[in-house]
Design a protein around this motif. Structure first.
Motif, short mmCIF file in Angstrom:
data_model
loop_
_atom_site.label_atom_id
_atom_site.label_comp_id
_atom_site.label_asym_id
_atom_site.label_seq_id
_atom_site.Cartn_x
_atom_site.Cartn_y
_atom_site.Cartn_z
N ASP A 172 -5.79 36.59 -27.02
CA ASP A 172 -5.79 36.94 -25.61
C ASP A 172 -4.40 36.58 -25.08
O ASP A 172 -3.93 35.45 -25.26
CB ASP A 172 -6.86 36.14 -24.86
CG ASP A 172 -7.07 36.63 -23.43
OD1 ASP A 172 -6.06 36.85 -22.73
OD2 ASP A 172 -8.23 36.77 -23.02
N PRO A 173 -3.69 37.54 -24.42
CA PRO A 173 -2.36 37.22 -23.94
C PRO A 173 -2.33 36.17 -22.83
O PRO A 173 -1.26 35.63 -22.52
CB PRO A 173 -1.83 38.57 -23.43
CG PRO A 173 -3.07 39.36 -23.12
CD PRO A 173 -4.08 38.93 -24.13
N ASP A 174 -3.48 35.89 -22.24
CA ASP A 174 -3.56 34.81 -21.26
C ASP A 174 -3.30 33.48 -21.98
O ASP A 174 -4.08 33.08 -22.85
CB ASP A 174 -4.95 34.80 -20.62
CG ASP A 174 -5.10 33.77 -19.51
OD1 ASP A 174 -4.37 32.77 -19.52
OD2 ASP A 174 -5.97 33.96 -18.64
N PRO A 175 -2.20 32.78 -21.67
CA PRO A 175 -1.87 31.56 -22.42
C PRO A 175 -2.91 30.46 -22.30
O PRO A 175 -2.95 29.55 -23.13
CB PRO A 175 -0.52 31.13 -21.81
CG PRO A 175 -0.44 31.80 -20.49
CD PRO A 175 -1.19 33.08 -20.63
N SER A 176 -3.75 30.53 -21.28
CA SER A 176 -4.81 29.53 -21.16
C SER A 176 -5.96 29.79 -22.13
O SER A 176 -6.84 28.93 -22.29
CB SER A 176 -5.34 29.49 -19.73
OG SER A 176 -6.04 30.68 -19.40
N VAL A 177 -5.97 30.95 -22.77
CA VAL A 177 -7.00 31.30 -23.74
C VAL A 177 -6.43 31.26 -25.15
O VAL A 177 -6.89 30.52 -26.02
CB VAL A 177 -7.60 32.70 -23.45
CG1 VAL A 177 -8.68 33.04 -24.47
CG2 VAL A 177 -8.18 32.74 -22.04
N GLY A 178 -5.41 32.08 -25.42
CA GLY A 178 -4.76 32.07 -26.73
C GLY A 178 -5.60 32.70 -27.82
O GLY A 178 -6.13 33.81 -27.67
N LEU A 179 -5.75 32.00 -28.94
CA LEU A 179 -6.44 32.54 -30.10
C LEU A 179 -7.94 32.63 -29.84
O LEU A 179 -8.61 31.62 -29.62
CB LEU A 179 -6.17 31.67 -31.33
CG LEU A 179 -6.67 32.18 -32.67
CD1 LEU A 179 -6.04 33.52 -33.04
CD2 LEU A 179 -6.39 31.16 -33.78
N VAL A 180 -8.46 33.84 -29.86
CA VAL A 180 -9.87 34.09 -29.55
C VAL A 180 -10.74 34.01 -30.81
O VAL A 180 -11.84 33.47 -30.79
CB VAL A 180 -10.03 35.47 -28.87
CG1 VAL A 180 -11.49 35.87 -28.76
CG2 VAL A 180 -9.37 35.46 -27.50
N ALA A 181 -10.23 34.60 -31.92
CA ALA A 181 -11.05 34.67 -33.13
C ALA A 181 -10.16 34.90 -34.34
O ALA A 181 -9.02 35.37 -34.21
CB ALA A 181 -12.08 35.80 -33.02
N ARG A 182 -10.70 34.59 -35.52
CA ARG A 182 -10.03 34.91 -36.79
C ARG A 182 -11.05 35.54 -37.71
O ARG A 182 -12.16 35.04 -37.88
CB ARG A 182 -9.42 33.68 -37.44
CG ARG A 182 -8.58 34.05 -38.66
CD ARG A 182 -7.71 32.88 -39.12
NE ARG A 182 -6.54 33.38 -39.82
CZ ARG A 182 -6.50 33.64 -41.13
NH1 ARG A 182 -7.59 33.46 -41.86
NH2 ARG A 182 -5.39 34.09 -41.70
N GLY A 183 -10.67 36.68 -38.30
CA GLY A 183 -11.57 37.39 -39.21
C GLY A 183 -10.95 37.55 -40.59
O GLY A 183 -9.73 37.65 -40.73
#
Length: 309
Positions: A274-285
């Motif tokens: 997510d480009p929102d820096p407060s979120v960052g990495l959402v998932a890894r597949g």
């Protein structure tokens, strides 16, 4: 019983709950009607079906327990239309629970088998040892829907991937199939968004969106192979997705790598940001996919990357 058309998005907890009944061996059976609009190309995209399984397991356990990890084995195709999801709770704990889902068309002996782990937040270390690549914003990237330039010869007729009429992709890192380049890496990245975003009642994006976006990895194989890559179909053998954060932005960035190809299979990975820096990495597949050539195997020199020919 009323079904739910997945063409309306995947944020369908309420409708899916209406379709629960008793399944075999004490499992909870959930029914859903999947639109052909999600076909990729002949059956619905595997990430959509895995997200459906994740939603059914979440509802079986209770919405207050977040999904942490989901692994799907694609044993047999599951066609659009009526779909049954039989959910078995393997263990129901106070902070950690596990469940299994069998996804199949009515009467089918096999389909998709899904295992998932759900867990509450707890005190622990906090860091991300990965970085979102520095890429242009979505509005500055070419859309997959734009097609090749006018001076590029049209490709042979191929099946329609209706999935990409529901999901827009914008190339952010890597090369277009018609570009001339010498491949040195499989790394590439794509901005992704839903045309009709699946929002939850509070207006936030459905977290299972990251599962759908994770099942989009074949471009990393083509990026490493380079110009003149023979057309291939990449059906999934499996898909594992670890979920870290709930997305907030309209566009998410899928950052891909292909780690190895050989023996008719390829192993790939994706980080969803997510480009929102407060979120960052959402998932890894991660995924193992088959490499199939509908027109028959190409000559041996086309089975190695361009820089090795």
């Amino acid at each position: 019983m009323p079904g739910v058309d997945v063409g309306q998005g995947i944020g369908f907890a309420k409708q899916l709950e209406m379709d629960r009944e008793g399944g075999p061996g004490g499992a909870g059976r959930w029914r859903v009607d999947v639109s052909p609009d999600w076909n990729c190309p002949t059956v619905p995209q595997g990430g959509v079906m895995a997200a459906l399984a994740g939603r059914a397991m979440t509802r079986e356990l209770g919405d207050d327990l977040p999904l942490r990890s989901l692994t799907t084995v694609f044993a047999a195709p599951v066609a659009h239309g009526p779909v049954e999801i039989d959910v078995t709770v393997l263990r129901r704990g106070r902070s950690l629970s596990q469940a299994r889902a069998e996804v199949r068309n009515p009467g089918a002996q096999a389909g998709h088998s899904v295992l998932a782990v759900f867990g509450r937040e707890r005190p622990g270390f906090a860091f991300t040892d990965a970085a979102m690549p520095d890429v242009p914003a979505p509005e500055d990237c070419p859309s997959y829907r734009d097609g090749p330039p006018d001076d590029v010869a049209p490709e042979p007729e191929r099946p329609d991937f209706l999935f990409w009429e529901k999901i827009e992709g914008r190339a952010a890192l890597g090369h277009a199939p018609w570009e001339e380049y010498v491949p040195t890496t499989s790394e590439c990245a794509t901005w992704l968004r839903f045309d009709d975003p699946p929002h939850r009642p509070d207006g936030t994006l459905e977290p299972l969106s990251a599962v759908v976006f994770s099942d989009t990895m074949p471009g990393a194989v083509r990026e490493r192979m380079g110009p003149g890559t023979p057309w291939f179909m990449p059906p999934s053998a499996d898909l594992t997705v670890h979920l870290f954060a709930e997305p907030r932005s309209e566009w998410l960035l899928a950052h891909y790598r292909a780690h190895r190809a050989g023996g008719g299979y390829a192993t790939t990975s994706v980080d969803v940001w997510d480009p929102d820096p407060s979120v960052g990495l959402v998932a890894r597949g991660t995924q193992v996919m088959l490499v199939l050539f509908p027109g028959g195997p190409p000559p041996p020199e086309q089975l190695v990357p361009f820089d090795h020919r």
